[in-house]
Design a protein around this motif. Structure first.
Motif, PDB file in Angstrom:
ATOM      1  N   SER A  40       0.847  -1.189   0.000  1.00 17.66           N
ATOM      2  CA  SER A  40       0.000   0.000   0.000  1.00 17.66           C
ATOM      3  C   SER A  40       0.880   1.236   0.000  1.00 17.66           C
ATOM      4  O   SER A  40       1.886   1.286   0.707  1.00 17.66           O
ATOM      5  CB  SER A  40      -0.898   0.024   1.236  1.00 17.66           C
ATOM      6  OG  SER A  40      -1.718  -1.121   1.246  1.00 17.66           O
ATOM      7  N   CYS A  41       0.480   2.246  -0.788  1.00 19.31           N
ATOM      8  CA  CYS A  41       1.264   3.475  -0.912  1.00 19.31           C
ATOM      9  C   CYS A  41       0.513   4.664  -0.342  1.00 19.31           C
ATOM     10  O   CYS A  41      -0.680   4.569  -0.029  1.00 19.31           O
ATOM     11  CB  CYS A  41       1.623   3.721  -2.374  1.00 19.31           C
ATOM     12  SG  CYS A  41       2.719   2.458  -3.036  1.00 19.31           S
ATOM     13  N   ILE A  42       1.204   5.801  -0.239  1.00 17.08           N
ATOM     14  CA  ILE A  42       0.666   7.005   0.357  1.00 17.08           C
ATOM     15  C   ILE A  42      -0.601   7.485  -0.335  1.00 17.08           C
ATOM     16  O   ILE A  42      -1.565   7.870   0.310  1.00 17.08           O
ATOM     17  CB  ILE A  42       1.733   8.128   0.340  1.00 17.08           C
ATOM     18  CG1 ILE A  42       2.835   7.794   1.329  1.00 17.08           C
ATOM     19  CG2 ILE A  42       1.139   9.480   0.654  1.00 17.08           C
ATOM     20  CD1 ILE A  42       3.996   8.752   1.302  1.00 17.08           C
ATOM     21  N   ASP A  43      -0.630   7.458  -1.658  1.00 10.93           N
ATOM     22  CA  ASP A  43      -1.757   8.005  -2.407  1.00 10.93           C
ATOM     23  C   ASP A  43      -2.856   6.973  -2.663  1.00 10.93           C
ATOM     24  O   ASP A  43      -3.528   7.010  -3.679  1.00 10.93           O
ATOM     25  CB  ASP A  43      -1.276   8.622  -3.716  1.00 10.93           C
ATOM     26  CG  ASP A  43      -0.459   7.644  -4.550  1.00 10.93           C
ATOM     27  OD1 ASP A  43      -0.186   6.537  -4.057  1.00 10.93           O
ATOM     28  OD2 ASP A  43      -0.095   7.993  -5.678  1.00 10.93           O
ATOM     29  N   ASP A  44      -3.067   6.061  -1.725  1.00 14.74           N
ATOM     30  CA  ASP A  44      -4.094   5.024  -1.783  1.00 14.74           C
ATOM     31  C   ASP A  44      -3.942   4.070  -2.953  1.00 14.74           C
ATOM     32  O   ASP A  44      -4.905   3.440  -3.369  1.00 14.74           O
ATOM     33  CB  ASP A  44      -5.501   5.643  -1.781  1.00 14.74           C
ATOM     34  CG  ASP A  44      -5.817   6.340  -0.479  1.00 14.74           C
ATOM     35  OD1 ASP A  44      -5.255   5.931   0.557  1.00 14.74           O
ATOM     36  OD2 ASP A  44      -6.606   7.293  -0.493  1.00 14.74           O
ATOM     37  N   CYS A  45      -2.737   3.954  -3.492  1.00 15.74           N
ATOM     38  CA  CYS A  45      -2.462   2.942  -4.518  1.00 15.74           C
ATOM     39  C   CYS A  45      -2.159   1.631  -3.811  1.00 15.74           C
ATOM     40  O   CYS A  45      -1.612   1.615  -2.711  1.00 15.74           O
ATOM     41  CB  CYS A  45      -1.255   3.337  -5.364  1.00 15.74           C
ATOM     42  SG  CYS A  45      -1.534   4.732  -6.427  1.00 15.74           S
ATOM     43  N   GLU A  46      -2.505   0.548  -4.455  1.00 13.44           N
ATOM     44  CA  GLU A  46      -2.205  -0.769  -3.910  1.00 13.44           C
ATOM     45  C   GLU A  46      -1.633  -1.622  -5.024  1.00 13.44           C
ATOM     46  O   GLU A  46      -2.196  -1.684  -6.113  1.00 13.44           O
ATOM     47  CB  GLU A  46      -3.469  -1.408  -3.349  1.00 13.44           C
ATOM     48  CG  GLU A  46      -3.211  -2.688  -2.607  1.00 13.44           C
ATOM     49  CD  GLU A  46      -4.471  -3.219  -1.966  1.00 13.44           C
ATOM     50  OE1 GLU A  46      -5.107  -4.107  -2.577  1.00 13.44           O
ATOM     51  OE2 GLU A  46      -4.815  -2.742  -0.867  1.00 13.44           O
ATOM     52  N   ASP A  67      -1.458  -3.267 -10.433  1.00 16.11           N
ATOM     53  CA  ASP A  67      -1.934  -2.063  -9.748  1.00 16.11           C
ATOM     54  C   ASP A  67      -3.436  -2.218  -9.561  1.00 16.11           C
ATOM     55  O   ASP A  67      -4.182  -2.300 -10.530  1.00 16.11           O
ATOM     56  CB  ASP A  67      -1.609  -0.836 -10.600  1.00 16.11           C
ATOM     57  CG  ASP A  67      -2.078   0.465  -9.974  1.00 16.11           C
ATOM     58  OD1 ASP A  67      -2.544   0.443  -8.820  1.00 16.11           O
ATOM     59  OD2 ASP A  67      -1.978   1.504 -10.642  1.00 16.11           O
ATOM     60  N   THR A  69      -5.714  -0.116  -7.943  1.00 16.83           N
ATOM     61  CA  THR A  69      -6.187   1.141  -7.386  1.00 16.83           C
ATOM     62  C   THR A  69      -7.614   1.404  -7.846  1.00 16.83           C
ATOM     63  O   THR A  69      -7.951   1.180  -9.006  1.00 16.83           O
ATOM     64  CB  THR A  69      -5.277   2.288  -7.851  1.00 16.83           C
ATOM     65  OG1 THR A  69      -3.943   1.968  -7.479  1.00 16.83           O
ATOM     66  CG2 THR A  69      -5.666   3.597  -7.198  1.00 16.83           C
ATOM     67  N   GLN A  89       7.350   6.219  -0.626  1.00 12.70           N
ATOM     68  CA  GLN A  89       5.923   6.247  -0.926  1.00 12.70           C
ATOM     69  C   GLN A  89       5.161   5.088  -0.295  1.00 12.70           C
ATOM     70  O   GLN A  89       3.932   5.071  -0.295  1.00 12.70           O
ATOM     71  CB  GLN A  89       5.711   6.202  -2.448  1.00 12.70           C
ATOM     72  CG  GLN A  89       6.352   7.359  -3.185  1.00 12.70           C
ATOM     73  CD  GLN A  89       5.737   8.681  -2.785  1.00 12.70           C
ATOM     74  OE1 GLN A  89       4.531   8.794  -2.699  1.00 12.70           O
ATOM     75  NE2 GLN A  89       6.571   9.674  -2.534  1.00 12.70           N
TER      76      GLN A  89
END
Length: 106
Positions: A40-46, A67, A69, A89
């Motif tokens: 999981s990343c800062i900008d709600d990407c998974e 990805d 997202t 990130q």
């Protein structure tokens, strides 16, 4: 001579107290190598993929990466293949084998 003796004493006390230990990684990802993970990343990407490598900055290399997202609230999936994710990130890394359980507090 007096300064070097004081410095040596201070360093030996610090060493016995365990103060000057070598900095290690914040997260040990060794058990997850070559296994499916979810990042999981800062900008709600998974991202989902197989963990192939990492470094001390938590930069991560995934193979067979996807990805997953959500775009405008609709889950979307995009196949990436090999991917390098920047450690700054990344919010969390977990095993893809984890299962979601019901919240016992609701």
């Amino acid at each position: 001579v007096t300064v070097s003796v004081l410095y040596w004493r201070r360093m030996s006390v610090a060493a016995t107290a365990g103060i000057h230990k070598k900095k290690g990684a914040l997260l040990d990802l060794e058990p997850l190598l070559h296994k499916p993970v979810v990042v999981s990343c800062i900008d709600d990407c998974e991202f989902r993929g197989v963990l192939k490598g990492f470094d001390s900055n938590m930069n991560i290399v995934l193979s067979d990466a996807t990805d997953v997202t959500a775009v405008d609230g609709v889950p979307a999936s995009r196949t990436l293949g090999a991917a390098v994710l920047r450690g700054a990130q990344i919010v969390s890394v977990s095993s893809a084998a984890m299962k979601e359980i019901a919240n016992p507090f609701e």
